[in-house]
Design an enzyme around this catalytic site. Structure first.
Site, mmCIF file in Angstrom:
data_model
loop_
_atom_site.group_PDB
_atom_site.id
_atom_site.type_symbol
_atom_site.label_atom_id
_atom_site.label_comp_id
_atom_site.label_asym_id
_atom_site.label_seq_id
_atom_site.Cartn_x
_atom_site.Cartn_y
_atom_site.Cartn_z
ATOM 1 C CG HIS A 1 0.765 5.726 4.113
ATOM 2 N ND1 HIS A 1 0.237 5.461 5.125
ATOM 3 C CD2 HIS A 1 1.914 3.635 4.082
ATOM 4 C CE1 HIS A 1 -0.448 3.833 5.818
ATOM 5 N NE2 HIS A 1 1.216 3.256 5.506
ATOM 6 C CG HIS B 1 -0.132 -0.451 2.260
ATOM 7 N ND1 HIS B 1 0.083 -1.308 2.881
ATOM 8 C CD2 HIS B 1 -0.167 0.906 3.375
ATOM 9 C CE1 HIS B 1 0.356 -1.009 3.922
ATOM 10 N NE2 HIS B 1 0.578 -0.364 4.486
HETATM 11 P P1 AMP Z 1 1.523 0.079 7.390
HETATM 12 O O1 AMP Z 1 1.307 0.828 8.774
HETATM 13 O O2 AMP Z 1 2.208 1.582 6.826
HETATM 14 O O3 AMP Z 1 0.924 -0.969 6.997
HETATM 15 O O4 AMP Z 1 0.256 1.162 7.137
HETATM 16 C C1 AMP Z 1 -1.374 0.256 7.458
HETATM 17 C C2 AMP Z 1 -2.449 0.980 7.499
HETATM 18 O O5 AMP Z 1 -3.354 0.775 7.458
HETATM 19 C C3 AMP Z 1 -2.479 2.385 8.898
HETATM 20 O O6 AMP Z 1 -2.698 3.087 8.356
HETATM 21 C C4 AMP Z 1 -3.809 1.609 9.089
HETATM 22 O O7 AMP Z 1 -4.551 3.103 10.024
HETATM 23 C C5 AMP Z 1 -4.748 1.542 8.277
HETATM 24 N N1 AMP Z 1 -5.946 0.680 7.798
HETATM 25 C C6 AMP Z 1 -5.507 -0.594 8.664
HETATM 26 N N2 AMP Z 1 -7.003 -1.354 8.470
HETATM 27 C C7 AMP Z 1 -7.878 -0.441 7.690
HETATM 28 C C8 AMP Z 1 -9.007 -0.133 7.499
HETATM 29 N N3 AMP Z 1 -9.470 -1.661 7.867
HETATM 30 N N4 AMP Z 1 -9.606 0.691 6.871
HETATM 31 C C9 AMP Z 1 -8.887 1.216 6.441
HETATM 32 N N5 AMP Z 1 -7.577 2.022 6.858
HETATM 33 C C10 AMP Z 1 -7.184 1.049 7.494
#
Ligand code: AMP
Ligand code: ZN
Length: 138
Positions: A101, A99
């Site tokens: 950001h 993903h």
């Molecule tokens: P990372 O820490 O770089 O792996 O980012 C994962 C991101 O996914 C975090 O910023 C979370 O807030 C986000 N996240 C986790 N679950 C969900 C969800 N169900 N819907 C939207 N964002 C999510």
């Protein structure tokens, strides 16, 4: 991947605030934003990290970034923006599905990367270059 949160969002099994989607990628709002308007862009297909995803597929994810960055900057009146990506837990990855950001930034918003930059000692940067080129097969 059955247990993956982002696969579930992509497949519509889990609700998300989606923004745009096409055959290869989906963009939605991060549920716990660093700043309001924090967006995630993910490939439809499950790959854990950028070490696993083919460049072409990552390209399809990245194609969504400029228009989303422009739109969210306008809507949030941001002063700047970070495009950020994590791979593996030691680098901050909490969801093991690639993903990107997109984080709108505001002057004095208190968000810091806390980077601590080092130096190469004599010859180390050349050895690093050689090692990477060798691994690339150059
Ligand atoms: P990372 O820490 O770089 O792996 O980012 C994962 C991101 O996914 C975090 O910023 C979370 O807030 C986000 N996240 C986790 N679950 C969900 C969800 N169900 N819907 C939207 N964002 C999510
Ligand atoms: Zn997944």
């Amino acid at each position: 991947m059955k247990a993956c949160v982002f696969c579930k969002i992509v497949n519509g099994e889990l609700p998300a605030t989606k923004l745009i989607e096409d055959k290869k990628a989906v963009a939605f709002l991060d549920i716990n934003p660093v700043n309001h308007g924090h967006i995630l862009v993910v490939p439809r297909k499950h790959y854990e990290t950028v070490m696993d995803i083919p460049g072409k597929e990552l390209g399809k994810v990245m194609e969504m970034v400029p228009p989303l960055a422009k739109a969210v900057t306008e809507v949030t009146n941001a002063d700047g923006l970070n495009v950020f990506q994590t791979n593996k837990p030691c680098a901050g990855q909490t969801v093991p599905h690639v993903h990107v950001h997109i984080i709108p930034r505001h002057k004095n918003d208190g968000f810091h990367f806390g980077w601590r930059q080092g130096r190469y000692s004599e010859g180390e940067i050349d050895r690093m270059q050689w090692g990477i080129l060798k691994a690339l097969g150059e």
